[in-house]
Design a protein around this motif. Structure first.
Motif, mmCIF file in Angstrom:
data_model
loop_
_atom_site.group_PDB
_atom_site.id
_atom_site.type_symbol
_atom_site.label_atom_id
_atom_site.label_comp_id
_atom_site.label_asym_id
_atom_site.label_seq_id
_atom_site.Cartn_x
_atom_site.Cartn_y
_atom_site.Cartn_z
ATOM 1 N N ARG A 221 0.845 -1.208 0.000
ATOM 2 C CA ARG A 221 0.000 0.000 0.000
ATOM 3 C C ARG A 221 0.875 1.250 0.000
ATOM 4 N NH1 ARG A 221 -1.314 3.075 4.329
ATOM 5 N NH2 ARG A 221 -3.170 4.398 4.183
ATOM 6 N N GLN A 222 1.904 1.262 0.844
ATOM 7 C CA GLN A 222 2.809 2.401 0.925
ATOM 8 C C GLN A 222 3.526 2.607 -0.402
ATOM 9 O OE1 GLN A 222 5.069 3.103 4.645
ATOM 10 N NE2 GLN A 222 6.918 2.782 3.405
ATOM 11 N N MET A 223 3.943 1.516 -1.029
ATOM 12 C CA MET A 223 4.604 1.597 -2.332
ATOM 13 C C MET A 223 3.675 2.200 -3.375
ATOM 14 S SD MET A 223 5.951 -1.591 -4.681
ATOM 15 C CE MET A 223 7.154 -2.135 -3.477
ATOM 16 N N SER A 224 2.418 1.762 -3.361
ATOM 17 C CA SER A 224 1.460 2.265 -4.337
ATOM 18 C C SER A 224 1.189 3.746 -4.134
ATOM 19 C CB SER A 224 0.151 1.474 -4.247
ATOM 20 O OG SER A 224 -0.791 1.947 -5.174
ATOM 21 N N ILE A 225 1.083 4.177 -2.883
ATOM 22 C CA ILE A 225 0.858 5.593 -2.595
ATOM 23 C C ILE A 225 2.073 6.423 -3.015
ATOM 24 C CG2 ILE A 225 0.559 7.270 -0.736
ATOM 25 C CD1 ILE A 225 -1.119 5.132 0.717
ATOM 26 N N ARG A 226 3.261 5.906 -2.761
ATOM 27 C CA ARG A 226 4.492 6.639 -3.066
ATOM 28 C C ARG A 226 4.751 6.713 -4.574
ATOM 29 N NH1 ARG A 226 8.619 7.135 0.542
ATOM 30 N NH2 ARG A 226 8.011 5.212 1.609
ATOM 31 N N ASP A 227 4.567 5.572 -5.266
ATOM 32 C CA ASP A 227 4.949 5.472 -6.678
ATOM 33 C C ASP A 227 3.768 5.481 -7.639
ATOM 34 O OD1 ASP A 227 7.514 5.242 -5.701
ATOM 35 O OD2 ASP A 227 7.541 3.044 -5.805
ATOM 36 N N GLY A 228 2.560 5.437 -7.108
ATOM 37 C CA GLY A 228 1.383 5.392 -7.970
ATOM 38 C C GLY A 228 1.022 4.005 -8.443
ATOM 39 N N LYS A 229 1.799 2.989 -8.036
ATOM 40 C CA LYS A 229 1.522 1.611 -8.442
ATOM 41 C C LYS A 229 2.384 0.660 -7.627
ATOM 42 C CE LYS A 229 5.030 1.760 -12.086
ATOM 43 N NZ LYS A 229 5.308 1.603 -13.524
ATOM 44 N N VAL A 230 1.984 -0.592 -7.615
ATOM 45 C CA VAL A 230 2.818 -1.647 -7.053
ATOM 46 C C VAL A 230 3.880 -1.990 -8.092
ATOM 47 C CG1 VAL A 230 2.859 -4.064 -6.290
ATOM 48 C CG2 VAL A 230 0.971 -2.559 -5.608
ATOM 49 N N ALA A 231 5.100 -2.255 -7.657
ATOM 50 C CA ALA A 231 6.194 -2.594 -8.567
ATOM 51 C C ALA A 231 5.754 -3.724 -9.499
ATOM 52 C CB ALA A 231 7.434 -3.010 -7.779
ATOM 53 N N PRO A 232 5.900 -3.547 -10.811
ATOM 54 C CA PRO A 232 5.322 -4.509 -11.762
ATOM 55 C C PRO A 232 5.909 -5.911 -11.693
ATOM 56 C CG PRO A 232 6.652 -2.833 -12.884
ATOM 57 C CD PRO A 232 6.486 -2.376 -11.474
ATOM 58 N N LYS A 233 7.124 -6.059 -11.178
ATOM 59 C CA LYS A 233 7.683 -7.412 -11.068
ATOM 60 C C LYS A 233 7.036 -8.223 -9.947
ATOM 61 C CE LYS A 233 12.272 -6.440 -13.026
ATOM 62 N NZ LYS A 233 13.734 -6.412 -12.762
ATOM 63 N N ILE A 234 6.309 -7.554 -9.052
ATOM 64 C CA ILE A 234 5.587 -8.280 -7.999
ATOM 65 C C ILE A 234 4.317 -8.835 -8.626
ATOM 66 C CG2 ILE A 234 4.518 -8.152 -5.718
ATOM 67 C CD1 ILE A 234 6.344 -5.754 -5.136
ATOM 68 N N GLU A 235 4.384 -10.066 -9.089
ATOM 69 C CA GLU A 235 3.287 -10.662 -9.844
ATOM 70 C C GLU A 235 2.336 -11.473 -8.978
ATOM 71 O OE1 GLU A 235 4.768 -12.848 -13.180
ATOM 72 O OE2 GLU A 235 5.612 -11.063 -14.159
ATOM 73 N N ASN A 236 2.846 -12.046 -7.886
ATOM 74 C CA ASN A 236 2.023 -12.936 -7.063
ATOM 75 C C ASN A 236 2.164 -12.586 -5.590
ATOM 76 O OD1 ASN A 236 1.455 -14.764 -9.381
ATOM 77 N ND2 ASN A 236 3.640 -15.206 -9.197
ATOM 78 N N VAL A 237 1.041 -12.514 -4.897
ATOM 79 C CA VAL A 237 1.031 -12.302 -3.456
ATOM 80 C C VAL A 237 0.191 -13.410 -2.833
ATOM 81 C CG1 VAL A 237 0.389 -10.765 -1.561
ATOM 82 C CG2 VAL A 237 1.280 -9.800 -3.695
ATOM 83 N N ILE A 238 0.804 -14.167 -1.914
ATOM 84 C CA ILE A 238 0.122 -15.268 -1.239
ATOM 85 C C ILE A 238 0.015 -14.904 0.235
ATOM 86 C CG2 ILE A 238 0.141 -17.741 -0.720
ATOM 87 C CD1 ILE A 238 2.092 -18.052 -3.124
ATOM 88 N N LEU A 239 -1.202 -14.796 0.743
ATOM 89 C CA LEU A 239 -1.451 -14.479 2.144
ATOM 90 C C LEU A 239 -1.950 -15.733 2.838
ATOM 91 C CD1 LEU A 239 -3.284 -11.036 1.720
ATOM 92 C CD2 LEU A 239 -0.813 -11.475 1.902
ATOM 93 N N ALA A 240 -1.166 -16.260 3.756
ATOM 94 C CA ALA A 240 -1.513 -17.492 4.464
ATOM 95 C C ALA A 240 -1.984 -17.163 5.874
ATOM 96 C CB ALA A 240 -0.308 -18.436 4.512
ATOM 97 N N SER A 241 -3.202 -17.590 6.211
ATOM 98 C CA SER A 241 -3.788 -17.335 7.534
ATOM 99 C C SER A 241 -3.664 -15.872 7.930
ATOM 100 C CB SER A 241 -3.111 -18.206 8.606
ATOM 101 O OG SER A 241 -3.089 -19.555 8.239
ATOM 102 N N PRO A 242 -4.113 -14.962 7.067
ATOM 103 C CA PRO A 242 -3.873 -13.538 7.333
ATOM 104 C C PRO A 242 -4.582 -13.036 8.591
ATOM 105 C CG PRO A 242 -5.300 -13.823 5.408
ATOM 106 C CD PRO A 242 -4.775 -15.165 5.766
ATOM 107 N N ASP A 243 -3.783 -12.469 9.483
ATOM 108 C CA ASP A 243 -4.310 -11.864 10.714
ATOM 109 C C ASP A 243 -4.561 -10.388 10.429
ATOM 110 O OD1 ASP A 243 -5.023 -11.191 13.258
ATOM 111 O OD2 ASP A 243 -3.084 -11.609 14.180
ATOM 112 N N ILE A 244 -5.590 -10.151 9.617
ATOM 113 C CA ILE A 244 -5.953 -8.789 9.229
ATOM 114 C C ILE A 244 -7.458 -8.623 9.409
ATOM 115 C CG2 ILE A 244 -5.906 -7.034 7.415
ATOM 116 C CD1 ILE A 244 -3.759 -8.574 5.995
#
Length: 412
Positions: A221-244
């Motif tokens: 989120r911070q990266m997107s706010i700072r740069d206007g986007k998530v870095a394009p090489k970050i293709e996959n995000v896996i959240l396991a048992s997310p405590d959110i």
């Protein structure tokens, strides 16, 4: 709430969460000549915002450092005949026995970003990088050994990079750990930006667990706010048992920008650690404990194109049902075989084995006996329903959960 009930809750939390950490003192390398035939070696790059401990047996403490540190570490895994997939075999004594125990073979501090890039050039054979972010109540060595197990057992063809943040590894320091994730947001963001800038890195998979999923989402989120986007090489995000908190995740998601990575979320309704987290967090549903077959979750995640894998029926040796993604042989191998490569998982191209089912939301044909699914239709980020307009919802309606729509908490 009476005093006796408060004491009972504290004891229950302590007992339930104690399994998340608790190992100490095994980071001093053994002589490589003591390695035995049949062992495997996992080489990883470790970035941390922890303070050095000054003790070679622990390397880093749970306190916060104003500067990050990079270390190259090699971990020996016992022969296949001596262990089960999904298992971390902690040493029973010092020095460890590599025939039966996980053991550190090498620890090499890297003094600069350039030396970290040199490590990547040596170990990054195909351009695929996996970044692992651990959860609550983990010592440095807990994170190192668990990630070594995941990399080895998943057979993921990646350069492994661990990001470990300052956890005191004490069950009553939940708030300290949570604040440490906030403290480490910029550290993780800078690591991801460095990987993005490396010409030899083709793509990045982020695998985060438990409280580490909060850190991962906040850094993106911070990266997107700072740069206007998530870095394009970050293709996959896996959240396991997310405590959110489910509402917070919806807001984080909406602020990642238009083009987002592929998201896969592992959930389990029998996750006892997240049940306790919900209890102490205002009784707001945790993302990792939802039933993706329920509405509004099913429709919201389908519209957002997020893969949600329900592991409730998957059995592992984890009595808290909080680490199934790593301890279940089928699931950890699924990560390496399919998810790291960004493949869409459906009942037509994946099987979880005899007697193991994973119920999934979002299939165009309904709920089925499949490993995972995703919907290709992009969400309309500019369209709000009349109800969402009335309550002032932000620009991503696909993951807004109206309080009246959320399923009630299960009886305790």
């Amino acid at each position: 709430m009476g005093c006796a009930w408060r004491v009972a809750v504290v004891l229950l939390v302590s007992v339930a969460l104690a399994a998340c950490g608790g190992h100490k003192g095994f980071m001093a390398p053994i002589a490589e000549t003591t390695a035995v035939p049949g062992t495997s070696t996992v080489d990883m790059l470790v970035a941390t915002t922890r303070l050095p401990s000054g003790d070679p047996n622990t390397l880093f403490s749970g306190e916060r450092s104003a500067q990050p540190f990079l270390t190259a570490i090699a971990v020996s895994i016992p022969p296949a005949s001596k262990r089960k997939v999904g298992q971390v075999q902690w040493p029973k004594k010092i020095p460890p026995n590599p025939e039966t125990d996980f053991a550190v073979l090498k620890v090499a501090p890297l003094p600069s970003v350039e030396s970290g890039q040199g490590w990547l050039r040596t170990h990054n054979k195909n351009g695929h990088v996996m970044v692992f972010v651990h959860g609550f109540n983990n010592r440095y060595e807990d994170a190192v050994f668990r990630f070594a197990q995941i990399v080895h057992d998943s057979n993921a063809n990646v350069a492994p990079v661990l990001f470990t943040w300052p956890s005191r590894a004490r069950v009553l320091d939940y708030n300290y750990d949570k604040e440490s994730t906030n403290y480490s947001r910029t550290g993780l963001e800078r690591l991801l930006q460095a990987l993005q800038a490396d010409k030899d890195v083709k793509d990045i998979t982020i695998l985060a667990h438990s409280m580490g999923t909060w850190l991962a989402m906040e850094s993106l989120r911070q990266m997107s706010i700072r740069d206007g986007k998530v870095a394009p090489k970050i293709e996959n995000v896996i959240l396991a048992s997310p405590d959110i908190d489910i509402d917070v995740f919806a807001r984080q998601w909406s602020e990642l920008g238009g083009k987002k990575p592929k998201f896969t979320i592992f959930v389990s309704q029998d996750d006892r650690a997240l049940a306790l987290s919900r209890f102490i967090s205002g009784d707001i549903q945790r993302l990792g404990q939802i039933n993706p077959a329920d509405e509004p979750y099913r429709a919201r995640f389908e519209n957002a194109g997020i893969t949600v894998v329900d592991l409730t029926k998957v059995r592992s040796g984890d009595r808290l049902a909080h680490g199934k993604f790593a301890e279940s042989p089928e699931i950890v191998q699924l990560i390496g075989d399919r998810l790291v490569n960004g493949q869409t998982l459906t009942d037509s191209n994946i099987s979880l084995g005899e007697g193991i089912t994973a119920v999934v939301a979002g299939t165009t044909g309904g709920i089925g006996r499949v490993a995972a699914t995703t919907v290709a239709t992009p969400i309309d980020l500019l369209t709000l329903t009349p109800q969402q307009q009335r309550i002032g919802v932000g620009p991503d309606p696909g993951l807004v959960f109206d309080k009246a729509e959320q399923p009630a908490a299960p009886p305790r």
